[in-house]
Each structure stands twice: as C-alpha cells, then as structure tokens.
Design an enzyme around this catalytic site. Structure first.
Site, PDB file in Angstrom:
ATOM      1  N   ASP A  49       0.819  -1.231   0.028  1.00 58.35           N
ATOM      2  CA  ASP A  49       0.071   0.011   0.072  1.00 58.35           C
ATOM      3  C   ASP A  49       0.949   1.241   0.079  1.00 58.35           C
ATOM      4  O   ASP A  49       1.526   1.650   1.045  1.00 58.35           O
ATOM      5  CB  ASP A  49      -0.967   0.121   1.107  1.00 58.35           C
ATOM      6  CG  ASP A  49      -1.839   1.202   1.262  1.00 58.35           C
ATOM      7  OD1 ASP A  49      -2.771   1.092   0.870  1.00 58.35           O
ATOM      8  OD2 ASP A  49      -1.392   2.171   1.830  1.00 58.35           O
ATOM      9  N   TYR A  54       3.405   9.819  -0.735  1.00 56.26           N
ATOM     10  CA  TYR A  54       4.326   9.093   0.123  1.00 56.26           C
ATOM     11  C   TYR A  54       5.778   9.362  -0.612  1.00 56.26           C
ATOM     12  O   TYR A  54       6.849   8.997   0.082  1.00 56.26           O
ATOM     13  CB  TYR A  54       4.200   7.584   0.329  1.00 56.26           C
ATOM     14  CG  TYR A  54       2.770   7.289   1.205  1.00 56.26           C
ATOM     15  CD1 TYR A  54       2.144   8.008   1.560  1.00 56.26           C
ATOM     16  CD2 TYR A  54       2.512   6.021   1.079  1.00 56.26           C
ATOM     17  CE1 TYR A  54       1.116   7.853   2.461  1.00 56.26           C
ATOM     18  CE2 TYR A  54       1.334   5.608   1.664  1.00 56.26           C
ATOM     19  CZ  TYR A  54       0.472   6.644   2.349  1.00 56.26           C
ATOM     20  OH  TYR A  54      -0.481   6.269   3.015  1.00 56.26           O
ATOM     21  N   LYS A  79      -2.619   6.070  -4.451  1.00 51.64           N
ATOM     22  CA  LYS A  79      -3.906   6.936  -4.189  1.00 51.64           C
ATOM     23  C   LYS A  79      -3.598   8.044  -4.996  1.00 51.64           C
ATOM     24  O   LYS A  79      -2.527   8.604  -5.118  1.00 51.64           O
ATOM     25  CB  LYS A  79      -3.873   7.097  -2.647  1.00 51.64           C
ATOM     26  CG  LYS A  79      -3.748   5.675  -1.759  1.00 51.64           C
ATOM     27  CD  LYS A  79      -3.977   5.934  -0.431  1.00 51.64           C
ATOM     28  CE  LYS A  79      -3.740   4.798   0.337  1.00 51.64           C
ATOM     29  NZ  LYS A  79      -2.139   4.528   0.662  1.00 51.64           N
ATOM     30  N   HIS A 112      -7.459   9.678  -1.997  1.00 54.19           N
ATOM     31  CA  HIS A 112      -6.942   9.606  -0.704  1.00 54.19           C
ATOM     32  C   HIS A 112      -7.566  10.134   0.395  1.00 54.19           C
ATOM     33  O   HIS A 112      -7.728   9.702   1.607  1.00 54.19           O
ATOM     34  CB  HIS A 112      -5.435  10.182  -0.634  1.00 54.19           C
ATOM     35  CG  HIS A 112      -4.630   9.750   0.194  1.00 54.19           C
ATOM     36  ND1 HIS A 112      -3.167   9.712  -0.215  1.00 54.19           N
ATOM     37  CD2 HIS A 112      -4.562   9.499   1.410  1.00 54.19           C
ATOM     38  CE1 HIS A 112      -2.598   9.098   0.812  1.00 54.19           C
ATOM     39  NE2 HIS A 112      -3.222   9.121   1.928  1.00 54.19           N
TER      40      HIS A 112
HETATM   41  P1  NAD Z   1       0.868   1.537  11.795  1.00 54.92           P
HETATM   42  O1  NAD Z   1      -0.283   1.582  12.685  1.00 54.92           O
HETATM   43  O2  NAD Z   1       0.963   0.559  10.632  1.00 54.92           O
HETATM   44  O3  NAD Z   1       2.132   1.686  12.611  1.00 54.92           O
HETATM   45  C1  NAD Z   1       3.284   1.965  12.339  1.00 54.92           C
HETATM   46  C2  NAD Z   1       4.351   2.145  13.513  1.00 54.92           C
HETATM   47  O4  NAD Z   1       4.254   0.804  14.414  1.00 54.92           O
HETATM   48  C3  NAD Z   1       5.765   2.270  13.058  1.00 54.92           C
HETATM   49  O5  NAD Z   1       6.200   3.398  13.811  1.00 54.92           O
HETATM   50  C4  NAD Z   1       6.647   0.869  13.386  1.00 54.92           C
HETATM   51  O6  NAD Z   1       7.698   1.115  13.533  1.00 54.92           O
HETATM   52  C5  NAD Z   1       5.678   0.196  14.324  1.00 54.92           C
HETATM   53  N1  NAD Z   1       5.649  -1.157  14.253  1.00 54.92           N
HETATM   54  C6  NAD Z   1       5.266  -1.971  12.995  1.00 54.92           C
HETATM   55  N2  NAD Z   1       5.329  -3.176  13.419  1.00 54.92           N
HETATM   56  C7  NAD Z   1       5.676  -3.318  14.898  1.00 54.92           C
HETATM   57  C8  NAD Z   1       5.998  -4.378  15.808  1.00 54.92           C
HETATM   58  N3  NAD Z   1       5.842  -5.468  15.396  1.00 54.92           N
HETATM   59  N4  NAD Z   1       6.258  -4.076  17.208  1.00 54.92           N
HETATM   60  C9  NAD Z   1       6.382  -2.684  17.248  1.00 54.92           C
HETATM   61  N5  NAD Z   1       6.147  -1.672  16.581  1.00 54.92           N
HETATM   62  C10 NAD Z   1       5.903  -1.924  15.204  1.00 54.92           C
HETATM   63  O7  NAD Z   1       0.711   2.850  11.038  1.00 54.92           O
HETATM   64  P2  NAD Z   1       0.788   3.637   9.502  1.00 54.92           P
HETATM   65  O8  NAD Z   1       2.004   3.379   8.951  1.00 54.92           O
HETATM   66  O9  NAD Z   1       0.377   5.050   9.617  1.00 54.92           O
HETATM   67  O10 NAD Z   1      -0.457   2.753   8.844  1.00 54.92           O
HETATM   68  C11 NAD Z   1      -0.290   1.244   7.872  1.00 54.92           C
HETATM   69  C12 NAD Z   1      -0.403   1.925   6.880  1.00 54.92           C
HETATM   70  O11 NAD Z   1      -1.660   2.582   6.406  1.00 54.92           O
HETATM   71  C13 NAD Z   1       0.583   3.002   6.225  1.00 54.92           C
HETATM   72  O12 NAD Z   1       2.081   2.503   6.085  1.00 54.92           O
HETATM   73  C14 NAD Z   1       0.067   3.515   4.892  1.00 54.92           C
HETATM   74  O13 NAD Z   1       0.300   2.467   3.803  1.00 54.92           O
HETATM   75  C15 NAD Z   1      -1.471   3.525   5.258  1.00 54.92           C
HETATM   76  N6  NAD Z   1      -1.883   4.865   5.573  1.00 54.92           N
HETATM   77  C16 NAD Z   1      -2.839   5.263   5.001  1.00 54.92           C
HETATM   78  C17 NAD Z   1      -3.560   6.406   5.265  1.00 54.92           C
HETATM   79  C18 NAD Z   1      -4.634   7.158   4.479  1.00 54.92           C
HETATM   80  O14 NAD Z   1      -4.729   8.525   4.893  1.00 54.92           O
HETATM   81  N7  NAD Z   1      -5.039   6.497   3.548  1.00 54.92           N
HETATM   82  C19 NAD Z   1      -2.991   7.217   6.522  1.00 54.92           C
HETATM   83  C20 NAD Z   1      -1.832   6.626   7.135  1.00 54.92           C
HETATM   84  C21 NAD Z   1      -1.205   5.482   6.766  1.00 54.92           C
END
Ligand code: NAD
Length: 280
Positions: A49, A54, A79, A112
C-alpha cells in the site's frame, strides 16, 4: 523466492481478490523503499500500500521490477492526492504514478481524502470509474470517506467503492462506519492498525494478557484482531524482523471472549487527521 505468506484473500465487490494482510509504506524514505519492499516480497508479502504523496512509488516499483515474484501475484495500491483531484486531472495523476511505479496498471486506486478544501470528491470518483474502465486500475475505492461522502458518490453514480481505507485500530474501531460499509458491500481497510505507535497497545485492558496466553506480541494480537474482524490490514515497518513478526499471525486464533475484550478497548481515540480537516 520464498513462498507467499498464508494470508486469506477477500473478494472485492467487483469480483477481484485482495490479500487481507499486506505492508504499508507511509513515511518510508524514497531511497529506502526499494530495500524495504524487496525484503517484504522475499518474506512473502504480496500486497503493498503506497500513495503518490508518500514519494516512494519509484522505490516500490524498482523492487517489484527486480523481484522474481510475478507482477500478477503482487497487489499494488496507490492513491490520488488531494491537489490532483478533479475530472480532468485524475488521469494524468494516475499515469504519472504508473510511470513512477513502472507498471501498466495498479490493482487498486483510491481517492486519498474527501478533501472538502477542494470539493471534488464526486467528480474525482467519476474520473476513477473511467480509469478503471480504461484498465489503468483493476479496482477503485476511497480513503478517509465518511458516510456522507459515500452517499454523495451513491447519488452520482452506481459504482460502489471496492474499499474505504480509514484509520482503525483497537482504540478506534469505527463500528458504525464498518456496519455501513457492510450494508453497501464496501470492504474496510485499516490504516494505522497499530495506532501508528502513538499510544501503547499494551496499556489497553487485557491486551498484554491475551498476548501472553498465545505467546505473541500485542502487535500480533492487534493484527490478528483486524483479520478476524474481516478488515484488510497492512501494518508498516521498515525492519524485516518485524515484517516477519507481523505476518506470523496465522498460527493462532483469538477466542470470542478475547475478541470481546478487545471490542471493549474502543476509546474513539483518533490519532491521525480528521476526514473533514481543511489543511490539505
Ligand atoms: P501503523 O499502525 O502500521 O504503525 C506503524 C508504526 O508501528 C511504526 O512506527 C512501526 O515502527 C511500528 N511497528 C510496526 N510493527 C511493529 C511491531 N511488530 N512491534 C512494534 N512496533 C511496530 O501505522 P501506519 O504506517 O500509519 O499505517 C499503516 C499503513 O496504512 C501506512 O503505511 C499506509 O500504507 C497506510 N496509511 C494510509 C493513510 C490514509 O490516509 N489512507 C494514512 C496513514 C497510513
């Protein structure tokens, strides 16, 4: 090439299939994206994704091009950014994303944000329908849409978004919106499934005990909860050991009691931007 991780696939309302677990690459630096997606594909991830905003589509595309995994086995989402919204601008935006990704189509293209500042979500949706019909995106959907925005699309066209990608995690479970999605045949995708690390999952009542019982981490429990709720989920990490950890969630099952304990963790705690924000 390793085997694909054992994730279930869900069927979108247009009949195509999506791996329920993937990798998100928000805040992955452009020059790191190739290495990270290469690692993910080797570990067995088949769903990435990304988004034009990004700024890492090139790296994602380079990793896909260099991988031994056939293109058709990888589900790629990108997106349409807010400033590109519009009837006439969406096509050029997707064409540029495809150029950066080195692909002739994406599997899923999302608006988005509804972006009230631009006020173009309906005409952008009409543009996405044309892009789907032209084969540039196999499936189309939206992100951060509220019920009112979904109603706007339904009033203008008869094409129902395949997914709505929204902030969703144990402290922000979006139950009303998910029920609305289910009525309309829209699948829910979670962003920020681990709360973006902005609160401690371990502090939610019962999570640590559930994790200990299954010999899993609280992050694995949160990911498993999404899967059992029927939500598509793509936690982000840049570290391969955490990619493996986050994908090792198919060898245990949360009981009904454990699902109920997590349901009770909802705090309506939004950690990201509100869909009606007018900043971007
Ligand atoms: P997330 O909830 O996936 O959290 C990411 C954080 O968690 C990072 O700091 C990472 O180091 C930590 N993490 C990951 N695995 C871990 C583990 N096993 N143990 C401990 N910490 C861990 O947050 P995100 O990246 O914002 O969301 C996931 C995806 O969603 C994004 O990468 C993106 O592709 C998407 N996204 C979309 C929107 C949107 O507006 N559509 C907004 C934000 C994110």
């Amino acid at each position: 090439m390793t085997e694909a991780i054992a994730t279930p696939h869900l069927t979108l309302n247009d009949g195509t299939s999506i791996p329920q677990l993937g990798l998100g690459v928000f805040l992955v630096e452009p020059d790191e994206a190739e290495r990270i997606v290469t690692d993910a594909l080797e570990i067995g991830y088949r769903h990435i994704d990304t988004a034009r905003i990004y700024k890492n589509e090139e790296g994602v595309g380079r990793a896909i091009a260099a991988s031994a995994v056939p293109r058709e086995e990888i589900f790629v989402t990108t997106k349409l950014w807010n400033s590109d919204q519009g009837r006439d601008t969406a096509r050029a935006a997707l064409e540029k994303s495809l150029e950066r990704l080195g692909l002739d189509h994406v599997d899923l293209y999302l608006i988005h944000w509804p972006s009230p500042k631009h006020g173009k979500h309906v005409e952008s949706w009409e543009a996405l329908i044309e892009l789907r019909d032209a084969g540039l995106a196999t499936s189309i959907g939206v992100s951060n849409f509220m019920q009112t925005h979904l109603d706007d699309l339904a009033a203008a066209t008869d094409v129902v978004p395949a997914v709505n990608q929204v902030e969703l995690h144990p402290a922000f479970q979006q139950r009303d919106l998910r029920a609305f999605h289910a009525e309309r045949g829209i699948l829910t995708e979670a962003w920020g499934p681990l709360g973006q690390g902005k609160y401690e999952l371990a502090e939610l009542p019962g999570l640590t005990e559930i994790a200990a019982r299954h010999e899993k981490t609280v992050q694995q429990v949160a990911i498993r909860w999404h899967l059992q709720e029927g939500i598509i989920v793509f936690p982000k990490t840049t570290r391969s050991e955490r990619m493996i950890e986050n994908a090792t969630v198919f060898d245990f099952e949360l009981s009904d009691d454990e699902m109920a304990t997590i349901a009770a963790c909802d705090r309506e705690l939004r950690v990201g931007a509100h869909p009606l924000n007018t900043d971007f």
